[in-house]
Design an enzyme around this catalytic site. Structure first.
Site, PDB file in Angstrom:
ATOM      1  N   GLU A 181      27.044 -58.687 -13.018  1.00  0.00           N
ATOM      2  CA  GLU A 181      27.413 -59.535 -14.112  1.00  0.00           C
ATOM      3  C   GLU A 181      26.386 -59.625 -15.132  1.00  0.00           C
ATOM      4  O   GLU A 181      26.732 -59.631 -16.195  1.00  0.00           O
ATOM      5  CB  GLU A 181      27.773 -60.942 -13.348  1.00  0.00           C
ATOM      6  CG  GLU A 181      28.684 -61.090 -12.600  1.00  0.00           C
ATOM      7  CD  GLU A 181      28.674 -61.960 -11.398  1.00  0.00           C
ATOM      8  OE1 GLU A 181      29.569 -62.143 -10.581  1.00  0.00           O
ATOM      9  OE2 GLU A 181      27.610 -62.901 -11.350  1.00  0.00           O
ATOM     10  N   SER A 237      35.050 -56.217 -13.513  1.00  0.00           N
ATOM     11  CA  SER A 237      35.299 -56.894 -11.843  1.00  0.00           C
ATOM     12  C   SER A 237      34.480 -55.879 -10.958  1.00  0.00           C
ATOM     13  O   SER A 237      34.275 -54.778 -10.809  1.00  0.00           O
ATOM     14  CB  SER A 237      36.757 -56.431 -11.314  1.00  0.00           C
ATOM     15  OG  SER A 237      36.490 -56.756  -9.949  1.00  0.00           O
ATOM     16  N   GLY A 238      33.299 -56.650 -10.560  1.00  0.00           N
ATOM     17  CA  GLY A 238      32.469 -55.997  -9.709  1.00  0.00           C
ATOM     18  C   GLY A 238      32.948 -55.242  -8.313  1.00  0.00           C
ATOM     19  O   GLY A 238      32.709 -54.263  -8.246  1.00  0.00           O
ATOM     20  N   SER A 239      33.578 -56.077  -7.790  1.00  0.00           N
ATOM     21  CA  SER A 239      34.237 -55.530  -6.586  1.00  0.00           C
ATOM     22  C   SER A 239      35.449 -54.648  -6.878  1.00  0.00           C
ATOM     23  O   SER A 239      35.675 -53.714  -6.147  1.00  0.00           O
ATOM     24  CB  SER A 239      34.907 -56.744  -5.668  1.00  0.00           C
ATOM     25  OG  SER A 239      36.060 -57.378  -6.184  1.00  0.00           O
ATOM     26  N   SER A 293      32.240 -62.509 -14.192  1.00  0.00           N
ATOM     27  CA  SER A 293      32.596 -61.105 -14.817  1.00  0.00           C
ATOM     28  C   SER A 293      33.486 -61.374 -16.230  1.00  0.00           C
ATOM     29  O   SER A 293      33.327 -60.669 -17.039  1.00  0.00           O
ATOM     30  CB  SER A 293      33.366 -60.345 -14.033  1.00  0.00           C
ATOM     31  OG  SER A 293      32.733 -59.959 -12.863  1.00  0.00           O
ATOM     32  N   THR A 303      39.349 -57.786  -7.107  1.00  0.00           N
ATOM     33  CA  THR A 303      40.058 -59.071  -7.365  1.00  0.00           C
ATOM     34  C   THR A 303      41.441 -58.982  -7.535  1.00  0.00           C
ATOM     35  O   THR A 303      42.053 -58.418  -8.459  1.00  0.00           O
ATOM     36  CB  THR A 303      39.117 -59.697  -8.537  1.00  0.00           C
ATOM     37  OG1 THR A 303      37.788 -59.598  -8.517  1.00  0.00           O
ATOM     38  CG2 THR A 303      39.770 -61.191  -9.004  1.00  0.00           C
TER      39      THR A 303
END
Length: 187
Positions: free
Chosen positions: A154, A90-92, A51, A95
């Site tokens: 991503e 940030s995918g989640s 990312s 983080t």
């Protein structure tokens, strides 16, 4: 040639998944992010892992557009403050370093934009604006990407950021020659 092997099949799946993901992005969120980019004194980008790579590419293109952009965590990154914008990829959205950066930016008076696959994350709740890049299968099924976890996000973030740059360039009539003049000449 003409044989449909596993590589061509994999490429088609990836392109269809990217199309499904990006076709679900809310244009109002994108417009709000472009407005925030334009009005920011300086733009800081952040992320972790792949990312961060997408975010770093975005920072480079923002510089080409004539904007003042920095990658959070680089040795030469100045302090963030009032009038600045932090864009966190940030995918989640969970983080720890990304969430802490958003909190620190807010504490310094900066605005925060989250580009995330998790609109209910700590990062999204902390952000002033959120761009939701939800993962979809090639058949537009939510959360069904065939690719390894996080890969579609991503890839999608990189393409999404490039689409913002192109839209910004066209909307604000940025001359490609000016962008080229801002490109590094140390290579």
């Amino acid at each position: 040639m003409g044989v449909d092997g596993p590589y061509a099949s994999a490429r088609r799946v990836i392109v269809r998944e990217l199309d499904a993901m990006l076709s679900h992005v809310d244009d109002r969120s994108s417009a709000a992010l472009v407005t925030a980019l334009r009005s920011a004194a300086r733009i800081f980008v952040a992320g972790a892992g792949r990312s961060k790579l997408s975010a770093e590419g975005f920072a480079m293109r923002l510089t080409h557009l004539g904007l003042r952009a920095h990658v959070a965590g680089d040795a030469t990154t100045p302090a963030i403050g009032t009038g600045d914008l932090l864009v966190v990829c940030s995918g989640s959205g969970e983080t720890p370093t990304s969430v802490v950066m958003a909190e620190n930016a807010a504490g310094a008076g900066a605005r925060t934009a989250a580009v995330t696959a998790n609109a209910d994350s700590r990062l999204a709740r902390r952000a002033d604006l959120v761009v939701h890049l939800a993962e979809y299968s090639q058949d537009h099924e939510p959360d069904r990407s065939i690719q390894f976890v996080g890969t579609l996000f991503e890839q999608g973030a990189l393409v999404y950021f490039d689409s913002l740059v192109l839209a910004y360039q066209q909307m604000h009539e940025v001359d490609p020659r000016d962008m080229l003049a801002a490109h590094t000449n140390l290579e």
